[in-house]
Every structure is written in C-alpha cells, then in structure tokens.
Design an enzyme around this catalytic site. Structure first.
Site, PDB file in Angstrom:
ATOM      1  NE  ARG A 179      -1.891   0.809   3.991  1.00  0.00           N
ATOM      2  CZ  ARG A 179      -1.406   1.735   4.818  1.00  0.00           C
ATOM      3  NH1 ARG A 179      -0.232   1.561   5.395  1.00  0.00           N
ATOM      4  NH2 ARG A 179      -2.064   2.832   5.076  1.00  0.00           N
ATOM      5  NE  ARG A 183      -0.557   9.967   7.554  1.00  0.00           N
ATOM      6  CZ  ARG A 183       0.457  10.221   8.352  1.00  0.00           C
ATOM      7  NH1 ARG A 183       0.711  11.468   8.726  1.00  0.00           N
ATOM      8  NH2 ARG A 183       1.228   9.242   8.794  1.00  0.00           N
ATOM      9  NE  ARG A 263      16.506  -1.986  -0.528  1.00  0.00           N
ATOM     10  CZ  ARG A 263      16.076  -0.866   0.063  1.00  0.00           C
ATOM     11  NH1 ARG A 263      16.697   0.281  -0.122  1.00  0.00           N
ATOM     12  NH2 ARG A 263      15.029  -0.886   0.855  1.00  0.00           N
ATOM     13  NE  ARG A 294      16.695   8.641   4.825  1.00  0.00           N
ATOM     14  CZ  ARG A 294      16.183   8.187   5.953  1.00  0.00           C
ATOM     15  NH1 ARG A 294      14.948   8.483   6.289  1.00  0.00           N
ATOM     16  NH2 ARG A 294      16.886   7.424   6.751  1.00  0.00           N
ATOM     17  CD  GLU A 319      19.896   8.034   4.639  1.00  0.00           C
ATOM     18  OE1 GLU A 319      19.058   7.275   4.108  1.00  0.00           O
ATOM     19  OE2 GLU A 319      19.897   8.309   5.849  1.00  0.00           O
ATOM     20  CE1 TYR A 367      14.941  -1.375   9.234  1.00  0.00           C
ATOM     21  CE2 TYR A 367      12.676  -1.366   9.995  1.00  0.00           C
ATOM     22  CZ  TYR A 367      13.904  -0.750   9.875  1.00  0.00           C
ATOM     23  OH  TYR A 367      14.102   0.491  10.422  1.00  0.00           O
ATOM     24  CG  ASP A 369      11.100   0.650  13.058  1.00  0.00           C
ATOM     25  OD1 ASP A 369      12.120   1.018  12.453  1.00  0.00           O
ATOM     26  OD2 ASP A 369       9.948   0.931  12.682  1.00  0.00           O
TER      27      ASP A 369
HETATM   28  P1  FDA Z   1      22.443  -4.336  15.308  1.00  0.00           P
HETATM   29  O1  FDA Z   1      22.874  -4.470  13.896  1.00  0.00           O
HETATM   30  O2  FDA Z   1      22.175  -2.984  15.824  1.00  0.00           O
HETATM   31  O3  FDA Z   1      23.538  -5.025  16.252  1.00  0.00           O
HETATM   32  C1  FDA Z   1      24.198  -6.212  15.882  1.00  0.00           C
HETATM   33  C2  FDA Z   1      25.630  -6.106  16.351  1.00  0.00           C
HETATM   34  O4  FDA Z   1      26.278  -7.365  16.154  1.00  0.00           O
HETATM   35  C3  FDA Z   1      26.435  -5.072  15.586  1.00  0.00           C
HETATM   36  O5  FDA Z   1      26.947  -4.089  16.469  1.00  0.00           O
HETATM   37  C4  FDA Z   1      27.539  -5.887  14.919  1.00  0.00           C
HETATM   38  O6  FDA Z   1      28.776  -5.212  14.870  1.00  0.00           O
HETATM   39  C5  FDA Z   1      27.623  -7.100  15.835  1.00  0.00           C
HETATM   40  N1  FDA Z   1      28.203  -8.268  15.164  1.00  0.00           N
HETATM   41  C6  FDA Z   1      27.837  -8.798  13.983  1.00  0.00           C
HETATM   42  N2  FDA Z   1      28.645  -9.836  13.665  1.00  0.00           N
HETATM   43  C7  FDA Z   1      29.544  -9.967  14.680  1.00  0.00           C
HETATM   44  C8  FDA Z   1      30.635 -10.837  14.909  1.00  0.00           C
HETATM   45  N3  FDA Z   1      30.984 -11.792  14.035  1.00  0.00           N
HETATM   46  N4  FDA Z   1      31.342 -10.689  16.049  1.00  0.00           N
HETATM   47  C9  FDA Z   1      31.041  -9.697  16.937  1.00  0.00           C
HETATM   48  N5  FDA Z   1      30.006  -8.841  16.757  1.00  0.00           N
HETATM   49  C10 FDA Z   1      29.272  -8.968  15.638  1.00  0.00           C
HETATM   50  N6  FDA Z   1      14.704   1.781  13.962  1.00  0.00           N
HETATM   51  C11 FDA Z   1      13.829   2.658  14.518  1.00  0.00           C
HETATM   52  O7  FDA Z   1      13.118   2.309  15.461  1.00  0.00           O
HETATM   53  N7  FDA Z   1      13.732   3.936  14.036  1.00  0.00           N
HETATM   54  C12 FDA Z   1      14.494   4.388  13.004  1.00  0.00           C
HETATM   55  O8  FDA Z   1      14.378   5.546  12.603  1.00  0.00           O
HETATM   56  C13 FDA Z   1      15.428   3.469  12.415  1.00  0.00           C
HETATM   57  N8  FDA Z   1      16.225   3.859  11.394  1.00  0.00           N
HETATM   58  C14 FDA Z   1      17.067   2.970  10.793  1.00  0.00           C
HETATM   59  C15 FDA Z   1      17.842   3.384   9.713  1.00  0.00           C
HETATM   60  C16 FDA Z   1      18.698   2.487   9.076  1.00  0.00           C
HETATM   61  C17 FDA Z   1      19.532   2.937   7.911  1.00  0.00           C
HETATM   62  C18 FDA Z   1      18.761   1.147   9.536  1.00  0.00           C
HETATM   63  C19 FDA Z   1      19.636   0.147   8.844  1.00  0.00           C
HETATM   64  C20 FDA Z   1      18.006   0.743  10.625  1.00  0.00           C
HETATM   65  C21 FDA Z   1      17.151   1.645  11.261  1.00  0.00           C
HETATM   66  N9  FDA Z   1      16.387   1.271  12.358  1.00  0.00           N
HETATM   67  C22 FDA Z   1      15.507   2.165  12.922  1.00  0.00           C
HETATM   68  C23 FDA Z   1      16.457  -0.102  12.891  1.00  0.00           C
HETATM   69  C24 FDA Z   1      17.453  -0.275  14.045  1.00  0.00           C
HETATM   70  O9  FDA Z   1      18.751   0.056  13.600  1.00  0.00           O
HETATM   71  C25 FDA Z   1      17.383  -1.730  14.507  1.00  0.00           C
HETATM   72  O10 FDA Z   1      16.117  -2.011  15.026  1.00  0.00           O
HETATM   73  C26 FDA Z   1      18.407  -2.113  15.585  1.00  0.00           C
HETATM   74  O11 FDA Z   1      19.661  -1.569  15.342  1.00  0.00           O
HETATM   75  C27 FDA Z   1      18.512  -3.605  15.639  1.00  0.00           C
HETATM   76  O12 FDA Z   1      19.358  -4.001  16.695  1.00  0.00           O
HETATM   77  P2  FDA Z   1      20.086  -5.405  16.626  1.00  0.00           P
HETATM   78  O13 FDA Z   1      20.721  -5.603  17.955  1.00  0.00           O
HETATM   79  O14 FDA Z   1      19.170  -6.441  16.117  1.00  0.00           O
HETATM   80  O15 FDA Z   1      21.173  -5.262  15.464  1.00  0.00           O
END
Ligand code: FDA
Length: 391
Positions: A179, A183, A263, A294, A319, A367, A369
């Site tokens: 969708r 608004r 991506r 953006r 970006e 994905y 948040d």
């Molecule tokens: P996250 O990726 O944060 O943490 C995983 C960690 O594991 C990393 O620090 C990584 O280095 C580590 N790791 C991986 N492999 C490893 C290894 N082999 N050894 C040691 N460490 C390792 N959410 C929201 O609520 N509002 C928003 O506006 C946004 N905006 C946004 C923008 C963009 C560009 C992205 C990509 C994402 C968002 N998000 C968001 C989502 C948000 O980033 C997300 O919900 C959290 O970061 C997820 O947390 P995690 O702990 O799952 O992963």
C-alpha cells in the site's frame, strides 16, 4: 581450555537486542555476562556520536527515530533514558518545490494547485488510480499507479523507489509495495504511534546505562569467528557456554547454503557554513536528477540543544542506497521468495543449535525497528535465554 573461566552467558553483538538480553540476564538471573562486538562501539546500528564542529548528534548508521505503541517497551526504555518531545516530519523536494510527506491533503493541494476538500481529493485520487483498475499489476510501477494514480506516483514514489533499489520500478516486482499511504487531511506527522521522541542526552548514553552493572563486561573490536580470541564459536561450543548471537545467520553457518541478500546505504557527509541548510531534519529528493534518496541534517533533530550547537555551521549526510556485497553493512533484508526459502533453511539449522539463541535483525534476517527489536529481546530472554541459564 580448562584454566579459562567463562561467564554464564556470552552475547555476540552490542546492538539493542544484545544489550536488552544482557540487562535482563543480570536483573533476573544475576548472571555474569560478557558482550563482544566486532565494531569499536556499543549500540549497533543505533549508535550515535556528537560532532565537535557543529554539536550535532550524528546517527552513525542512518537516522534513528524512536517510536512505539508498545507499553512494555516504552516503560522499559524509560528506565534508561528520558525522551525529547521530537515529532518526526519529513519533506520532499520535487521539481523545484518542497512538499510535506507522507502524501496528505497539503501535498495534494500544493501539487494540483487546488483547494480540494478531503472528499474531493479522495474522489480525484480514486479516478486517477482507476487508470489500471481491474488489472493485476506485475511490476511496482503499475502497482503504484493503481494505488495512488499516475501523477502522484510519478512525482513522489517512482524515482525515489528507483534510487532505493537501483532498478527501474517497471523491473521491480509489484509485491515490494502493498500500500502507499495517502492522508486526506493535513496531518503530516510521520509516525502514528502513541509515543515518540529522541533520547534526551543521546543514544549512546541510553545504551551505556542499560549495561551499567559490574556483572556485565564488554569487549569491542572482537570477532566471534576469530579463533585467536577466547570468545569464539568453536571454543564456546566446546565449553558449553550459552551464546546469544546477533550477527548474520548465514555467516554463523559459514554461508554453507548461500548468502542472504541485503541492501545497504552509503553516506556522504557535506558541511555548510550556515546554521541551518534545509530547515528540517529529513529532506527526501524524489526526482531522478539528484542521485541520493534523502539528506539528513542532524542538528535539526535536537532544536532543544541550540545552546550547545554551532549557530554558523551545519552537517548533512546524503544517503545513497545500493545492493550490499559481502563485507558491506547489511541494512535492509531484500526478502525475495528465494531469500525467504534460504532463511527458512538456516532457521532450521539454528533451531538445532542447543546452546545458541539467534536474535536481532541479522540473526533472524528481519527488518526490525528499535522498539520491535527490544520487544523480541525481552521475549527471547524469557522463553529462550532464561531456561539456558537455569541449567
Ligand atoms: P544491530 O545491527 O544494531 O547489532 C548487531 C551487532 O552485532 C552489531 O553491532 C555488529 O557489529 C555485531 N556483530 C555482527 N557480527 C559480529 C561478529 N561476528 N562478532 C562480533 N560482533 C558482531 N529503527 C527505529 O526504530 N527507528 C528508526 O528511525 C530506524 N532507522 C534505521 C535506519 C537504518 C539505515 C537502519 C539500517 C536501521 C534503522 N532502524 C531504525 C532499525 C534499528 O537500527 C534496529 O532495530 C536495531 O539496530 C537492531 O538491533 P540489533 O541488535 O538487532 O542489530
């Protein structure tokens, strides 16, 4: 490895999933927890730092806005930080004019130089969307036209989406969009959640408070797959130590079934000798002639910090979206049918790992948040991690 004393729990990844599980394990089980992260900071993708020149809080991995309607999560996060009263609003530049997003009555009336009432605008969009009524669009282009009509789709969605995917929307599957919100009033508040805001003294302070306990230790710059350090996969499995793994699930299994597709986003920093460049924190560029999707002007997320910001300088991150290769930061799961099938195979292998809990966006190829990842971490602690600690 007999003389090495392992903690009760090792967490791979100091992102929000890992930090939440660590905090819960200490609070509920009194566990000793060791967190490792391959990066040089905690917070995962939500990490931020303060830019000395402008005083802006820069979200290192892209703009992060906190919002939730989940009371359990809201109560939980408020234990570690208070939030500003920031309300997220986004604007878009199209054909030399700036419009409010998401598409609302203000966008529609500005675009058509009109003063439609909500009912008139609704009728107009229905007529325009009628161009492809009764068809079953196979590509994103036709689907977009069918959802909101050609004029608005082509102005605000087509090129932006094309830039996001580096692919002409006519070549993208229709299934990418279900969708497109329109608004029929002037509400341009981006999120519809009960609570939103930004952490009052920054994301990183919030995260530091979550793990401020002597039973939690953190080691940065450490890769779980580096066999020369003691907290590696092979050694922890041999020692029978419970592990929470928040890295990429395909990497955990050495990509043996193939790579899951993501991506990524490249950021280009631009500095201006002026106090405010866009007048808002997020400006989308919906036309093809601007190569980025953006731009984020970080100072404008925190107007309440004006006294500690430089009134004459600002910093903007543009970006650029593209497909991720191995070694790039994986940001958004692509989730084609082939990816979903592959993930299901990895998920089955993960379920057979007796002492490893897979979590977070990389560990479950989803994905999330921030509020969603915290919610899944609270649940995973109760249902999966606590039983491992009780053994
Ligand atoms: P996250 O990726 O944060 O943490 C995983 C960690 O594991 C990393 O620090 C990584 O280095 C580590 N790791 C991986 N492999 C490893 C290894 N082999 N050894 C040691 N460490 C390792 N959410 C929201 O609520 N509002 C928003 O506006 C946004 N905006 C946004 C923008 C963009 C560009 C992205 C990509 C994402 C968002 N998000 C968001 C989502 C948000 O980033 C997300 O919900 C959290 O970061 C997820 O947390 P995690 O702990 O799952 O992963």
């Amino acid at each position: 490895m007999t003389d090495f004393e392992y903690p009760d729990l090792v967490i791979v990844g100091a992102g929000l999933f890992g930090l939440t599980v660590a905090q819960q394990a200490v609070e509920h089980a009194g566990a000793r927890v060791h967190i490792i992260d391959v990066r040089d900071h905690i917070g995962g993708n939500a990490y931020s730092y303060f830019d000395p020149e402008t005083g802006a809080e820069i979200h290192r991995y892209g703009a992060h806005l906190f919002h939730t309607s989940n009371k359990r999560v809201w109560d939980y996060v408020n234990r570690f930080t208070s939030f500003t009263n920031y309300v997220h609003r986004v604007y878009a530049t199209h054909d030399g004019e700036v419009y409010p997003l998401p598409i609302n009555l203000g966008t529609i009336n500005q675009f058509f130089h009109a003063h439609y009432t909500p009912a008139e605008a609704q009728q107009l969009i229905a007529e325009q969307a009628g161009e492809l009524a009764g068809t079953d669009p196979e590509n994103l282009n036709d689907k977009g036209i069918q959802l909101i009509g050609r004029p608005l789709y082509e102005a605000f969605i087509k090129n932006y989406t094309g830039k996001q995917w580096q692919t002409d929307p006519a070549e993208l599957p229709a299934s990418i969009i279900k969708r497109l919100p329109v608004r029929f009033n002037y509400d341009n508040r981006y999120f519809k959640d009960t609570w939103e805001g930004l952490p009052a003294d920054g994301y990183t302070k919030w995260f530091e408070r979550m793990i401020d306990d002597p039973r939690i230790t953190v080691e940065l710059g450490v890769d779980f797959f580096d066999e020369s350090q003691p907290y590696n996969k092979t050694a922890l499995q041999a020692a029978g130590v419970p592990v929470v793994y928040t890295g990429p699930i395909d990497r955990y299994f050495d990509y043996e079934l193939g790579d899951l597709k993501w991506r990524t986003v490249d950021f280009k920093e631009v500095r201006y000798d002026e106090g405010d460049h866009f007048g808002c924190p997020v400006m989308n560029f919906s036309d093809a002639d601007v190569p980025y999707t953006r731009a984020i002007e970080f100072k404008n997320f925190n107007p309440e910090r004006a006294a500690s910001q430089n009134p004459n300088k600002t910093v903007v991150w543009e970006e650029y979206s593209r497909f991720a290769e191995r070694g790039d930061e994986p940001y958004y799961p692509i989730n084609t049918d082939a990816d979903k099938t592959l993930y299901a195979q990895y998920e089955a292998k993960a379920a057979a790992e007796p002492k490893t809990v897979f979590g977070g966006r990389l560990g479950t190829y989803k994905y999330y948040d921030m509020h969603q990842v915290i919610d899944t971490a609270l649940t995973a602690y109760e249902s999966q991690v606590a039983p491992l600690l009780a053994k």
